[in-house]
Scaffold this active site. Structure first.
Site, PDB file in Angstrom:
ATOM      1  N   GLY A   1     -33.105  52.316  34.609  1.00  0.00           N
ATOM      2  CA  GLY A   1     -32.515  52.136  33.261  1.00  0.00           C
ATOM      3  C   GLY A   1     -33.485  52.970  32.247  1.00  0.00           C
TER       4      GLY A   1
ATOM      5  N   MET B   1     -36.598  51.725  25.755  1.00  0.00           N
ATOM      6  CA  MET B   1     -37.462  50.662  26.345  1.00  0.00           C
ATOM      7  C   MET B   1     -37.736  50.840  27.681  1.00  0.00           C
ATOM      8  SD  MET B   1     -38.229  48.378  24.140  1.00  0.00           S
ATOM      9  CE  MET B   1     -38.603  46.995  24.919  1.00  0.00           C
TER      10      MET B   1
ATOM     11  N   GLN C   1     -28.563  47.220  29.604  1.00  0.00           N
ATOM     12  CA  GLN C   1     -28.085  46.205  28.800  1.00  0.00           C
ATOM     13  C   GLN C   1     -27.591  44.727  29.519  1.00  0.00           C
ATOM     14  OE1 GLN C   1     -24.654  47.789  26.941  1.00  0.00           O
ATOM     15  NE2 GLN C   1     -24.447  46.072  25.639  1.00  0.00           N
ATOM     16  N   ALA C   2     -27.959  43.735  28.773  1.00  0.00           N
ATOM     17  CA  ALA C   2     -27.685  42.337  29.245  1.00  0.00           C
ATOM     18  C   ALA C   2     -26.263  42.214  29.408  1.00  0.00           C
ATOM     19  CB  ALA C   2     -28.256  41.456  28.240  1.00  0.00           C
TER      20      ALA C   2
ATOM     21  N   ASN D   1     -32.782  41.446  27.904  1.00  0.00           N
ATOM     22  CA  ASN D   1     -32.502  40.329  27.002  1.00  0.00           C
ATOM     23  C   ASN D   1     -31.457  39.511  27.447  1.00  0.00           C
ATOM     24  OD1 ASN D   1     -34.688  39.790  25.072  1.00  0.00           O
ATOM     25  ND2 ASN D   1     -33.548  41.116  23.343  1.00  0.00           N
TER      26      ASN D   1
ATOM     27  N   SER E   1     -41.198  41.553  24.913  1.00  0.00           N
ATOM     28  CA  SER E   1     -41.093  41.853  23.498  1.00  0.00           C
ATOM     29  C   SER E   1     -41.608  42.703  22.896  1.00  0.00           C
ATOM     30  CB  SER E   1     -41.165  40.329  22.796  1.00  0.00           C
ATOM     31  OG  SER E   1     -41.234  40.505  21.118  1.00  0.00           O
TER      32      SER E   1
ATOM     33  N   LYS F   1     -38.018  33.564  26.103  1.00  0.00           N
ATOM     34  CA  LYS F   1     -37.698  34.831  25.257  1.00  0.00           C
ATOM     35  C   LYS F   1     -36.664  34.655  24.337  1.00  0.00           C
ATOM     36  CE  LYS F   1     -38.006  38.886  23.639  1.00  0.00           C
ATOM     37  NZ  LYS F   1     -36.943  39.629  23.246  1.00  0.00           N
TER      38      LYS F   1
ATOM     39  N   HIS G   1     -38.143  32.600  21.354  1.00  0.00           N
ATOM     40  CA  HIS G   1     -39.052  33.705  20.689  1.00  0.00           C
ATOM     41  C   HIS G   1     -38.065  34.212  19.855  1.00  0.00           C
ATOM     42  CE1 HIS G   1     -39.976  37.977  20.051  1.00  0.00           C
ATOM     43  NE2 HIS G   1     -41.311  37.545  20.224  1.00  0.00           N
ATOM     44  N   ASN G   2     -36.955  34.965  20.173  1.00  0.00           N
ATOM     45  CA  ASN G   2     -36.011  35.423  19.460  1.00  0.00           C
ATOM     46  C   ASN G   2     -35.455  34.472  18.378  1.00  0.00           C
ATOM     47  OD1 ASN G   2     -36.639  37.509  20.981  1.00  0.00           O
ATOM     48  ND2 ASN G   2     -34.457  38.439  21.015  1.00  0.00           N
TER      49      ASN G   2
ATOM     50  N   GLU H   1     -37.994  34.332  15.668  1.00  0.00           N
ATOM     51  CA  GLU H   1     -37.990  35.583  15.101  1.00  0.00           C
ATOM     52  C   GLU H   1     -37.041  35.547  13.894  1.00  0.00           C
ATOM     53  OE1 GLU H   1     -37.929  39.156  17.771  1.00  0.00           O
ATOM     54  OE2 GLU H   1     -35.994  39.673  16.594  1.00  0.00           O
TER      55      GLU H   1
ATOM     56  N   LYS I   1     -27.585  40.257  17.930  1.00  0.00           N
ATOM     57  CA  LYS I   1     -26.873  41.001  19.321  1.00  0.00           C
ATOM     58  C   LYS I   1     -26.764  39.768  20.249  1.00  0.00           C
ATOM     59  CE  LYS I   1     -29.289  45.203  19.500  1.00  0.00           C
ATOM     60  NZ  LYS I   1     -30.548  44.822  19.046  1.00  0.00           N
TER      61      LYS I   1
ATOM     62  N   ARG J   1     -27.270  35.167   8.588  1.00  0.00           N
ATOM     63  CA  ARG J   1     -26.648  36.338   9.026  1.00  0.00           C
ATOM     64  C   ARG J   1     -25.160  36.399   9.100  1.00  0.00           C
ATOM     65  NH1 ARG J   1     -30.736  39.226  13.583  1.00  0.00           N
ATOM     66  NH2 ARG J   1     -32.566  38.345  12.676  1.00  0.00           N
TER      67      ARG J   1
ATOM     68  N   HIS K   1     -17.666   1.171  16.372  1.00  0.00           N
ATOM     69  CA  HIS K   1     -18.709   1.765  17.300  1.00  0.00           C
ATOM     70  C   HIS K   1     -19.859   1.070  17.368  1.00  0.00           C
ATOM     71  CE1 HIS K   1     -16.200   5.569  17.627  1.00  0.00           C
ATOM     72  NE2 HIS K   1     -16.045   5.454  16.481  1.00  0.00           N
TER      73      HIS K   1
HETATM   74  C1  6PG Z   1     -38.322  41.766  20.838  1.00  0.00           C
HETATM   75  C2  6PG Z   1     -36.931  41.698  19.925  1.00  0.00           C
HETATM   76  C3  6PG Z   1     -35.926  42.474  20.674  1.00  0.00           C
HETATM   77  C4  6PG Z   1     -34.784  42.861  19.937  1.00  0.00           C
HETATM   78  C5  6PG Z   1     -34.252  41.662  19.046  1.00  0.00           C
HETATM   79  C6  6PG Z   1     -33.187  42.070  18.009  1.00  0.00           C
HETATM   80  O1  6PG Z   1     -38.738  40.600  20.860  1.00  0.00           O
HETATM   81  O2  6PG Z   1     -38.736  42.803  21.053  1.00  0.00           O
HETATM   82  O3  6PG Z   1     -36.500  40.312  19.906  1.00  0.00           O
HETATM   83  O4  6PG Z   1     -35.551  41.841  21.735  1.00  0.00           O
HETATM   84  O5  6PG Z   1     -35.055  43.828  18.828  1.00  0.00           O
HETATM   85  O6  6PG Z   1     -33.654  41.047  19.925  1.00  0.00           O
HETATM   86  O7  6PG Z   1     -32.158  40.999  17.987  1.00  0.00           O
HETATM   87  P1  6PG Z   1     -30.936  40.929  17.034  1.00  0.00           P
HETATM   88  O8  6PG Z   1     -30.315  42.365  17.203  1.00  0.00           O
HETATM   89  O9  6PG Z   1     -30.085  39.924  17.410  1.00  0.00           O
HETATM   90  O10 6PG Z   1     -31.686  41.080  15.643  1.00  0.00           O
END
Ligand code: 6PG
Length: 471
Positions: free
Chosen positions: A10, A14, A75-76, A102, A128, A183, A186-187, A190, A261, A288, A454
């Site tokens: 792939g 990345m 791609q996942a 991911n 990440s 992960k 983490h997101n 984020e 995503k 969002r 209840h």
């Molecule tokens: C990372 C990022 C990576 C991605 C995001 C974007 O840790 O390197 O999180 O995984 O850029 O997932 O996610 P969205 O498109 O959902 O904002």
């Protein structure tokens, strides 16, 4: 010719960068891409004695030393299954496939189970750090069979970013889907952190009419203190970027519809399903979603008149608001982390993963998108408190206590100026509620008992009660 230490399938950016990173640490790597032209272009530019490409999958597999280690960076979703299906007939028992995309953790759990019954190993490894992280050192979050990890560790340790003490930002996290779960969270964090930053930007603009570069100056200062982070670091030049297609600043010309995503949404769903309050992350996803309804918002904006529009504060107030906002952001982010780690704790318990929260915070200190000074604070707090829940750790509680009023002040300002503070609002509500001895849930229980029998419990005696209310 010597065989390669590892293979990678792939070659999107990345994958390319991860391959170059691996080679630069002294390992020999073979690469394969479904479209051979992409592989040829990559090899033309970066190929060497220790970075070689194969056009045929069979040759690629044969170029690897046994037991084989193959990173999949596609791609996942179904593309990962497709790659696995094409690889399996070519592999020997004992070979390992490592999915560094991911992927959604239930897929990783399924794939690991399917492959292990056939004698193969499967690892899900969160990566990440974006394109630059992949090249120079990402944060790596691996999950899978612990014995197999020993074979992967030398390469993964060598390519990872470094934490605040110079140790690699990678640690074995647990069986099957543990790596991809971490992960995912983490997101989710984020999402919350980015949303809080966007809310701060919005508030400064709506309450004081500050321009993007004026906000850049404030964020630049924030980045020198306890909010120091990769995201604040990149926010400063973003806010100062001039528009090369017109007058003014580029940020003002960007359509206000946020993409996503799926990893934030997966985290939100996990919080709901496992019964963990991760309101800051959920609200970030909602923000969002609302942003993406641009046309409908435009229509409603004509129909409604926000009663606060144009409610600017005097310039002199800014001097006090700047540190208040810094503290509020710090508190908001602490709450987002406390919630994210609460979710990790609940999932680890239910999934029988032995997650070490201090280690999770440590491997997020470097390389990843949320890397920040605050992660070092969390890491040290977890170490000190033997991995107790963040909310309950004295050092964190003291910081939250100190910033509590600032979080209120900033939320008040949001209300006054008509700025929707999805995440900072959720953080405040969570802080108020989590630290409250008595919530309003007695009222909910009474209503439930009244309309649906209840039942409820009492605070002054044991047992289950039902009342014929009003009779
Ligand atoms: C990372 C990022 C990576 C991605 C995001 C974007 O840790 O390197 O999180 O995984 O850029 O997932 O996610 P969205 O498109 O959902 O904002």
């Amino acid at each position: 010719m010597a065989q390669s230490d590892i293979g990678l399938i792939g070659l999107a950016v990345m994958g390319q960068n991860l391959a170059r990173n691996i080679e630069s640490r002294g390992f020999k790597i073979s690469v394969y891409n479904r479209t051979t032209k992409t592989m040829n272009n990559f090899i033309d530019q970066y190929g060497s004695e220790t970075l070689e490409g194969q056009a045929e999958l069979k040759d690629f597999v044969e170029s690897l030393t046994s037991p084989r280690k193959i990173i999949v960076m596609v791609q996942a979703g179904s593309p990962v299954d497709a790659v696995i299906a094409s690889l399996l007939p070519l592999l020997d028992k004992g070979d390992t496939i490592i999915d560094c995309g991911n992927s959604h953790f239930p897929d990783t759990i399924r794939r690991e189970a399917e492959l292990s019954t056939q004698g193969f190993h499967f690892f899900g490894c969160g990566v990440s750090g974006g394109e630059e992280g992949a090249l120079k050192g990402p944060s790596l979050m691996p999950g899978g069979n612990k014995t197999v990890w020993e074979n992967l560790a030398p390469i993964f340790t060598a390519i990872a970013a470094k934490d605040f003490s110079g140790n690699p930002c990678v640690t074995y996290l647990g069986e099957n889907g543990a790596g991809h779960y971490v992960k995912m969270v983490h997101n989710g964090i984020e999402y919350a952190v980015m949303q809080m930053m966007a809310e701060a930007y919005d508030l400064l603009s709506k309450s004081f009419g500050l321009s993007a570069p004026e906000i850049a100056d404030i964020f630049e200062k924030y980045n020198e203190g306890k909010l120091q982070s990769f995201l604040f670091e990149i926010a400063v030049p973003i806010l100062r970027e001039k528009d090369d297609l017109g007058e003014g600043y580029l940020l003002d010309e960007i359509l206000d519809k946020a993409g996503q995503k799926g990893t934030g949404r997966w985290t939100a769903i996990e919080g709901l399903e496992r019964g963990v309050d991760i309101s800051t992350i959920i609200q970030a996803v909602h923000a969002r979603t609302v942003s993406s309804r641009k046309d409908f918002r435009m229509q409603l904006a004509k129909q409604y008149e926000n009663p606060s529009t144009g409610n600017m504060l005097p310039e002199e107030a800014l001097i006090d608001i700047i540190p208040e906002l810094e503290s509020a952001l710090y508190a908001g982010m602490l709450v987002a982390y406390a919630q994210g780690f609460d979710l990790l704790r609940q999932a680890a318990e239910e999934m029988h993963w032995e997650l070490n929260y201090a280690e999770v915070a440590r491997i997020w200190e470097g390389g990843c998108i949320i890397r920040a000074q605050i992660l070092n604070t969390l890491h040290e707090a977890f170490v000190e408190a033997n991995n107790a829940p963040l909310w309950s750790i004295n050092a964190i509680a003291q910081d939250l206590q100190q910033a509590w009023l600032s979080l209120r002040t900033i939320n008040n300002l949001g209300v006054q100026s008509g700025t929707p503070l999805f995440c900072l609002g959720a953080a405040l509500a969570s802080l108020e509620a989590m630290t409250e001895e008595r919530t309003s849930a007695n009222f909910i229980q009474a209503l439930r008992d009244s309309f649906g029998a209840h039942t409820y419990q009492r605070i002054d005696r044991d047992g289950t009660f039902h009342t014929e209310w009003g009779n």
